[in-house]
Design a protein around this motif. Structure first.
Motif, PDB file in Angstrom:
ATOM      1  N   GLN A 215       0.833  -1.196   0.000  1.00 51.97           N
ATOM      2  CA  GLN A 215       0.000   0.000   0.000  1.00 51.97           C
ATOM      3  C   GLN A 215       0.870   1.249   0.000  1.00 51.97           C
ATOM      4  O   GLN A 215       1.967   1.257   0.537  1.00 51.97           O
ATOM      5  CB  GLN A 215      -0.861  -0.029   1.263  1.00 51.97           C
ATOM      6  N   SER A 216       0.344   2.287  -0.607  1.00 51.17           N
ATOM      7  CA  SER A 216       1.006   3.582  -0.546  1.00 51.17           C
ATOM      8  C   SER A 216      -0.051   4.586  -0.103  1.00 51.17           C
ATOM      9  O   SER A 216      -1.213   4.455  -0.464  1.00 51.17           O
ATOM     10  CB  SER A 216       1.552   3.910  -1.931  1.00 51.17           C
ATOM     11  N   ASP A 217       0.342   5.568   0.677  1.00 50.80           N
ATOM     12  CA  ASP A 217      -0.629   6.547   1.200  1.00 50.80           C
ATOM     13  C   ASP A 217      -0.235   7.958   0.804  1.00 50.80           C
ATOM     14  O   ASP A 217       0.949   8.239   0.681  1.00 50.80           O
ATOM     15  CB  ASP A 217      -0.681   6.461   2.732  1.00 50.80           C
ATOM     16  N   PRO A 218      -1.188   8.886   0.698  1.00 49.35           N
ATOM     17  CA  PRO A 218      -2.632   8.677   0.740  1.00 49.35           C
ATOM     18  C   PRO A 218      -3.181   8.311  -0.638  1.00 49.35           C
ATOM     19  O   PRO A 218      -2.545   8.569  -1.646  1.00 49.35           O
ATOM     20  CB  PRO A 218      -3.135  10.063   1.157  1.00 49.35           C
ATOM     21  N   GLY A 267      -3.028  -2.652   2.712  1.00 47.48           N
ATOM     22  CA  GLY A 267      -1.697  -3.157   3.060  1.00 47.48           C
ATOM     23  C   GLY A 267      -1.578  -3.792   4.430  1.00 47.48           C
ATOM     24  O   GLY A 267      -0.468  -4.012   4.920  1.00 47.48           O
ATOM     25  N   HIS A 268      -2.722  -4.119   5.057  1.00 49.28           N
ATOM     26  CA  HIS A 268      -2.655  -4.632   6.439  1.00 49.28           C
ATOM     27  C   HIS A 268      -1.916  -5.965   6.565  1.00 49.28           C
ATOM     28  O   HIS A 268      -1.254  -6.222   7.552  1.00 49.28           O
ATOM     29  CB  HIS A 268      -4.063  -4.746   7.034  1.00 49.28           C
ATOM     30  N   LYS A 269      -2.041  -6.825   5.530  1.00 53.22           N
ATOM     31  CA  LYS A 269      -1.396  -8.141   5.622  1.00 53.22           C
ATOM     32  C   LYS A 269       0.129  -7.981   5.677  1.00 53.22           C
ATOM     33  O   LYS A 269       0.811  -8.654   6.463  1.00 53.22           O
ATOM     34  CB  LYS A 269      -1.811  -8.993   4.412  1.00 53.22           C
ATOM     35  N   LEU A 270       0.647  -7.087   4.870  1.00 53.54           N
ATOM     36  CA  LEU A 270       2.100  -6.857   4.842  1.00 53.54           C
ATOM     37  C   LEU A 270       2.583  -6.318   6.193  1.00 53.54           C
ATOM     38  O   LEU A 270       3.638  -6.702   6.707  1.00 53.54           O
ATOM     39  CB  LEU A 270       2.443  -5.863   3.722  1.00 53.54           C
ATOM     40  N   LEU A 274       4.608  -9.232   7.897  1.00 48.93           N
ATOM     41  CA  LEU A 274       6.024  -8.964   7.632  1.00 48.93           C
ATOM     42  C   LEU A 274       6.491  -7.637   8.238  1.00 48.93           C
ATOM     43  O   LEU A 274       7.640  -7.241   8.056  1.00 48.93           O
ATOM     44  CB  LEU A 274       6.292  -8.987   6.116  1.00 48.93           C
ATOM     45  N   HIS A 275       5.582  -6.961   8.940  1.00 48.07           N
ATOM     46  CA  HIS A 275       5.916  -5.744   9.703  1.00 48.07           C
ATOM     47  C   HIS A 275       6.444  -4.611   8.812  1.00 48.07           C
ATOM     48  O   HIS A 275       7.361  -3.886   9.204  1.00 48.07           O
ATOM     49  CB  HIS A 275       6.913  -6.074  10.830  1.00 48.07           C
ATOM     50  N   LEU A 276       5.895  -4.505   7.620  1.00 52.69           N
ATOM     51  CA  LEU A 276       6.332  -3.435   6.725  1.00 52.69           C
ATOM     52  C   LEU A 276       5.204  -2.427   6.516  1.00 52.69           C
ATOM     53  O   LEU A 276       4.072  -2.791   6.181  1.00 52.69           O
ATOM     54  CB  LEU A 276       6.789  -4.006   5.391  1.00 52.69           C
ATOM     55  N   LYS A 277       5.558  -1.160   6.706  1.00 54.07           N
ATOM     56  CA  LYS A 277       4.557  -0.092   6.661  1.00 54.07           C
ATOM     57  C   LYS A 277       4.287   0.360   5.229  1.00 54.07           C
ATOM     58  O   LYS A 277       5.129   0.160   4.351  1.00 54.07           O
ATOM     59  CB  LYS A 277       5.095   1.122   7.440  1.00 54.07           C
ATOM     60  N   PRO A 278       3.145   1.043   5.003  1.00 55.98           N
ATOM     61  CA  PRO A 278       2.868   1.604   3.679  1.00 55.98           C
ATOM     62  C   PRO A 278       3.910   2.656   3.296  1.00 55.98           C
ATOM     63  O   PRO A 278       4.561   3.239   4.164  1.00 55.98           O
ATOM     64  CB  PRO A 278       1.500   2.271   3.841  1.00 55.98           C
TER      65      PRO A 278
END
Ligand SMILES: NC(=O)c1ccc[n+]([C@@H]2O[C@H](COP(=O)([O-])OP(=O)(O)OC[C@H]3O[C@@H](n4cnc5c(N)ncnc54)[C@H](OP(=O)(O)O)[C@@H]3O)[C@@H](O)[C@H]2O)c1
Length: 293
Positions: A215-218, A267-270, A274-278
């Protein structure tokens, strides 16, 4: 780690090669001329010779509209090429990291897409990419398929570069305002993939292989994206005028392939597994414009 990167001269491939080298990896990057992933014999020869610890596939046929008249080429790279890499990784028992797309969805869902949502591509590009994802899933469980959207970066063609080029020719532009997604920098994708493979648990027993949205925000529309590009470009002195932007519906900008109205990925699963933020695309855009300047 010894990393073999395919499509090494594309938007994402170029970033991957640079960043992996900076991080101290032993990098073998191949453009399409040196390694054609649709050729199994060539894939096997090169992979057996190098014996990498992991393959990252950044190669793809990405011409969305041309794919409608070039079915064979699109499927050869996106489906057969992915299958060949999965076969080769299975033979060596090494992980395959692959990049997928929001175009496997029709964009009719009102909220961000989950990895478990049923795909329904609207064109050949999306269908050929989906078939590639499925081949990898069928052939080789040790895979990470990172699903991304709206890629931009310093190398290759993308929306940011198109906007900057148009700003040299015009003062006013009409931009689609009813398609929503998340611009994602090639650099952020590269960083995410390398963070995944450098994590301690990578390739350990019980590792959670599979498909992950990045995921990328916003989330924004193409019109909002263009607004941000021109605002940042003006602030950084890259352009010295205020562009007149007019929001228009997709119906006023017809393309051979219907684009998804909603390309947002959840992107919640990532984050959870795997503890990776958007990614933060506005700051990545700022870095890109600074580089161009
Ligand atoms: N661009 C986007 O907006 C977007 C959005 C969502 C997902 N993605 C996915 O992200 C990944 C990277 O995309 P990108 O934007 O970096 O694409 P890109 O800039 O078009 O790069 C793709 C690279 O693949 C190479 N390639 C083509 N056919 C090949 C073959 N048979 N064997 C080996 N290499 C081959 C191309 O080389 P040549 O130029 O020499 O043909 C090109 O350098 C792809 O999987 C794409 O589907 C992209």
């Amino acid at each position: 780690m010894k990393i073999l990167i395919t499509g090494a001269k594309g938007q994402v491939g170029t970033e991957l090669v640079t960043e992996a080298k900076q991080r101290g990896h032993d990098v073998y990057g191949f453009g399409s001329r040196e390694l054609d992933i649709s050729n199994l014999e060539q894939v096997n020869t090169i992979v057996r010779n190098i014996k990498p610890n992991v393959i990252i596939n950044a190669a793809a046929y990405t011409a969305v509209d041309n794919a409608e008249t070039e079915h064979e080429q699109a499927y050869a790279v996106n489906s057969l090429g992915s299958k060949n890499l999965a076969i080769s990784c299975k033979e060596l028992d090494i992980p395959l990291m692959h990049i997928s797309t929001d175009y496997i969805y029709d964009g009719e869902k009102p909220s961000p897409y989950l990895e478990s949502d049923p795909p329904n591509p609207t064109g050949i590009y999306g269908a050929s990419k989906l078939e590639g994802d499925q081949k990898i899933e069928q052939i080789w469980p040790k895979h990470i398929i990172l699903r991304v959207s709206w890629v931009f970066g310093n190398h290759g063609n993308n929306f940011v570069k198109t906007m900057l080029r148009l700003a040299e020719q015009r003062d006013e532009l009409s931009i689609v305002d009813d398609q929503f997604g998340a611009p994602t920098s090639a650099k952020a994708i590269s960083t995410c993939l390398l963070d995944i493979l450098e994590a301690k648990q990578f390739n350990q027993p019980q590792y959670p292989w599979g498909v992950y949205n990045f995921q990328s925000d916003p989330g924004v529309s193409w019109y909002n994206f263009a607004q941000e590009i021109f605002q940042q470009a003006k602030e950084s002195g890259l352009i010295n005028k205020t562009m007149q932007l007019n929001p228009i519906p997709s119906s006023e900008f017809p393309t051979p392939v219907k684009r998804p109205a909603n390309s947002k990925l959840d992107g919640h699963k990532l984050l959870k597994s795997l503890h990776l933020k958007p990614a933060d695309w506005k700051s990545d855009l700022n870095n890109m414009l600074t580089n161009i300047k």
